[in-house]
Design a protein around this motif. Structure first.
Motif, short mmCIF file in Angstrom:
data_model
loop_
_atom_site.label_atom_id
_atom_site.label_comp_id
_atom_site.label_asym_id
_atom_site.label_seq_id
_atom_site.Cartn_x
_atom_site.Cartn_y
_atom_site.Cartn_z
N GLY A 293 4.42 17.06 -3.23
CA GLY A 293 5.94 16.42 -3.48
C GLY A 293 6.78 17.48 -4.40
N LYS A 294 6.22 18.58 -4.65
CA LYS A 294 7.00 19.52 -5.76
C LYS A 294 7.78 20.67 -4.71
CE LYS A 294 4.12 18.99 -9.76
NZ LYS A 294 3.67 19.73 -10.97
N LEU A 295 8.99 20.69 -4.93
CA LEU A 295 9.83 21.78 -3.84
C LEU A 295 9.21 23.09 -4.08
CD1 LEU A 295 12.10 22.14 -2.19
CD2 LEU A 295 13.48 22.63 -4.17
N ILE A 296 8.78 23.95 -3.44
CA ILE A 296 8.19 25.23 -3.65
C ILE A 296 9.39 26.27 -2.93
CG2 ILE A 296 5.99 24.96 -3.62
CD1 ILE A 296 5.97 25.95 -0.76
N CYS A 297 10.15 25.60 -2.21
CA CYS A 297 11.14 26.69 -1.34
C CYS A 297 12.32 25.73 -0.90
CB CYS A 297 10.58 27.57 -0.30
SG CYS A 297 11.80 28.71 0.28
N ASP A 298 13.62 26.34 -0.99
CA ASP A 298 14.89 25.89 -0.37
C ASP A 298 15.75 27.13 -0.06
OD1 ASP A 298 16.20 25.99 -2.71
OD2 ASP A 298 16.29 24.05 -2.88
N ALA B 12 17.90 30.64 17.27
CA ALA B 12 17.05 29.74 16.54
C ALA B 12 15.79 30.00 16.81
CB ALA B 12 17.59 28.36 16.55
N VAL B 13 14.95 30.82 16.17
CA VAL B 13 13.52 30.96 16.53
C VAL B 13 12.87 29.78 16.06
CG1 VAL B 13 11.73 32.52 15.83
CG2 VAL B 13 13.84 33.55 16.36
N VAL B 14 13.10 29.33 14.84
CA VAL B 14 12.54 27.97 14.33
C VAL B 14 13.88 27.03 14.40
CG1 VAL B 14 11.26 26.70 12.44
CG2 VAL B 14 10.59 28.92 13.25
N ASP B 15 13.57 25.77 14.95
CA ASP B 15 14.97 24.78 15.05
C ASP B 15 14.38 23.47 14.67
OD1 ASP B 15 17.41 23.94 15.59
OD2 ASP B 15 17.06 24.17 17.87
N ASP B 16 14.86 23.35 13.27
CA ASP B 16 14.78 21.85 12.53
C ASP B 16 13.40 21.22 12.77
OD1 ASP B 16 15.99 19.70 11.75
OD2 ASP B 16 16.34 18.74 13.24
N VAL B 17 12.41 22.19 12.23
CA VAL B 17 11.06 21.55 12.39
C VAL B 17 10.63 21.08 11.08
CG1 VAL B 17 8.81 22.70 12.32
CG2 VAL B 17 10.16 23.69 14.04
N SER B 18 10.06 19.49 11.35
CA SER B 18 9.66 18.96 9.94
C SER B 18 8.06 18.61 10.39
CB SER B 18 10.44 17.73 9.96
OG SER B 18 11.57 17.84 9.73
N LEU B 19 7.37 18.47 9.46
CA LEU B 19 5.81 18.46 9.58
C LEU B 19 5.34 17.91 8.16
CD1 LEU B 19 3.98 18.98 11.82
CD2 LEU B 19 3.35 21.39 10.82
N GLN B 20 4.38 17.00 8.16
CA GLN B 20 3.65 16.63 7.02
C GLN B 20 1.97 16.90 7.30
OE1 GLN B 20 4.87 12.58 6.09
NE2 GLN B 20 6.71 13.46 4.84
N ILE C 279 0.93 -1.26 0.07
CA ILE C 279 -0.13 0.02 0.04
C ILE C 279 0.90 1.10 -0.07
CG2 ILE C 279 -1.68 1.34 1.36
CD1 ILE C 279 -2.74 -1.30 2.56
N GLN C 280 0.65 2.16 -1.04
CA GLN C 280 1.35 3.32 -1.12
C GLN C 280 1.01 4.44 -0.18
OE1 GLN C 280 1.80 4.38 -5.16
NE2 GLN C 280 3.58 3.05 -5.40
N THR C 281 1.97 5.20 0.51
CA THR C 281 1.35 6.02 1.48
C THR C 281 1.21 7.38 0.41
OG1 THR C 281 2.68 5.36 3.20
CG2 THR C 281 2.19 7.74 3.25
N PRO C 282 0.23 8.09 0.62
CA PRO C 282 0.08 9.31 -0.44
C PRO C 282 1.03 10.29 -0.04
CG PRO C 282 -1.68 8.99 1.35
CD PRO C 282 -0.93 7.89 1.30
N VAL C 283 1.26 11.09 -1.19
CA VAL C 283 2.42 12.22 -1.03
C VAL C 283 1.66 13.33 -0.08
CG1 VAL C 283 3.62 14.11 -2.45
CG2 VAL C 283 3.26 11.65 -3.42
N PRO C 284 2.25 13.86 1.00
CA PRO C 284 1.64 14.93 1.81
C PRO C 284 1.10 16.31 0.90
CG PRO C 284 3.65 13.87 2.73
CD PRO C 284 3.44 13.50 1.24
N ARG C 285 0.31 16.63 1.33
CA ARG C 285 -0.12 17.88 0.56
C ARG C 285 0.94 19.10 0.96
NH1 ARG C 285 -4.74 20.10 -1.43
NH2 ARG C 285 -4.71 18.06 -2.43
#
Length: 372
Positions: A70-75, A23-31, A3-9
């Motif tokens: 799934g598409k990069l919008i910012c780095d 560091a106001v925001v420090d290594d934050v990851s979220l899906q 079963i494939q996991t859907p790509v996060p919005r």
């Protein structure tokens, strides 16, 4: 069959933002998946709003990446402009244009022909029960009505993601619950991924499919509201959702001795100071019977004597403060409805063992241990 996991919005990976070396925001990851509501919950100044601004594109991260479907919008090199990210914004300040009609406010930024835009505006105003005000102006509306117009305007372009920064805090309590529920219903119908910033635990518990608890620029715990509430990562996480009672003890032989008997502390070295943390609603009250209390039980432990210091009725529950005979400390208990024992009355207290958490004293533990 796999079963494939859907790509996060929305997929945020290790973003960081430093301001004046801090560091106001420090290594934050979220899906966040499409149709999912995630609440970024934490005290003022913990980095919640800065995180939202980076996702929206109005502030740049110092490191990390942001993806939409799934598409990069910012780095740190590539950046899609804010207006092309298909991200909606709602804030405490409704920011309606006072010189534009309700229809023109909702239709602001919509693309397409005049008839197409008008149809979309009428559809949304009908769904928020404000079609009768379509030709009116913001100053003619109540605060709750202005909020619904702001919601309709934010949803009108069909954004894939909605960022909401405490949008309901300016409403009175009578309006707030209804408008929150109405807002969520509409966003879920549109299959929008929602990231809501709030410092109110009740709002997060009511609205979220998932809560990300933030502190000091980092996400310290993440999960379904029930799991975050019942399996807190440390004492501060318990206290953020409710009042707490704290018992201090020293571990000997994987046991912590207290006025309520022994608590299990597996894996904790001897001599370690720990804190047993529990909420007021899990403190059980019993009457004194000629100097005797209830018998000890495996689920409630050993009863301890206490004296009533103060009792107050809070509307749906009563709050009673006790002074413990064991060490003079104050513990709080809440009970449903009206219960107002007089000051000085001796009573017996027990605490539900499966509602207690054991943490190292004075430190944020990696995980709470629930005594068995």
């Amino acid at each position: 069959m796999q079963i494939q996991t859907p790509v996060p919005r929305l997929d945020i990976r290790n973003i960081m933002r430093r301001i004046e070396g801090r560091a106001v925001v420090d290594d934050v990851s979220l899906q966040i998946q499409a149709g999912q509501v995630t609440c970024l919950l934490g005290p003022s100044g913990c980095g919640k709003s800065t995180t939202l601004r980076m996702i929206a594109g109005v502030e740049m991260q110092d490191s990390g990446e942001i993806y939409v479907d799934g598409k990069l919008i910012c780095d740190t090199v590539f950046r899609v402009p804010p207006e092309r990210r298909e991200i909606g914004l709602m804030f405490q300040d409704f920011a309606l244009f006072p010189h534009l009609s309700v229809a023109d406010n909702v239709g602001f930024g919509l693309k397409g022909g005049k008839d197409e835009k008008r149809a979309r505006v009428e559809e949304l105003l009908n769904r928020v029960s404000l079609k009768r005000f379509i030709d009116g102006y913001p100053h003619q509306l109540s605060g709750g009505e202005q909020q619904r117009v702001a919601l309709a305007r934010a949803i009108a372009p069909r954004p894939r993601i909605m960022l909401m920064d405490e949008p309901f805090s300016g409403l009175d309590n009578r309006l707030r619950d209804g408008i929150r529920d109405e807002t969520l219903s509409l966003l879920k119908e549109e299959d929008t991924a929602v990231l809501l910033v709030t410092h109110e635990p009740e709002e997060a518990m009511r609205m979220a499919d998932e809560i990300a608890l933030m502190r000091g620029g980092r996400i310290v715990q993440q999960g379904a509201p029930y799991n975050v509430y019942t399996h807190p990562v440390d004492k501060a996480a318990v206290a953020f959702f409710s009042d707490v009672n704290v018992l201090g003890a020293e571990v000997r032989g994987a046991l912590a001795e207290t006025a309520f008997g022994q608590f299990l502390a597996p894996g904790v070295p001897d001599g370690t100071e720990v804190e047993i943390v529990f909420r007021p609603q899990h403190l059980r009250i019993d009457f004194d019977r000629a100097g005797k209390g209830p018998l000890p039980t495996p689920s409630d432990g050993v009863p301890a004597r206490a004296v009533v210091e103060r009792a107050r009725f809070l509307g749906s529950e009563s709050l009673i403060e006790f002074r413990m005979e064991f060490d003079g400390s104050i513990l709080k208990a809440t009970v449903p409805n009206v219960f107002l024992p007089e000051k000085g009355r001796v009573m017996w207290l027990t605490v539900r063992r499966n509602r207690c958490f054991v943490f190292p004293a004075g430190a944020a533990a990696a995980a709470g241990q629930q005594p068995g």
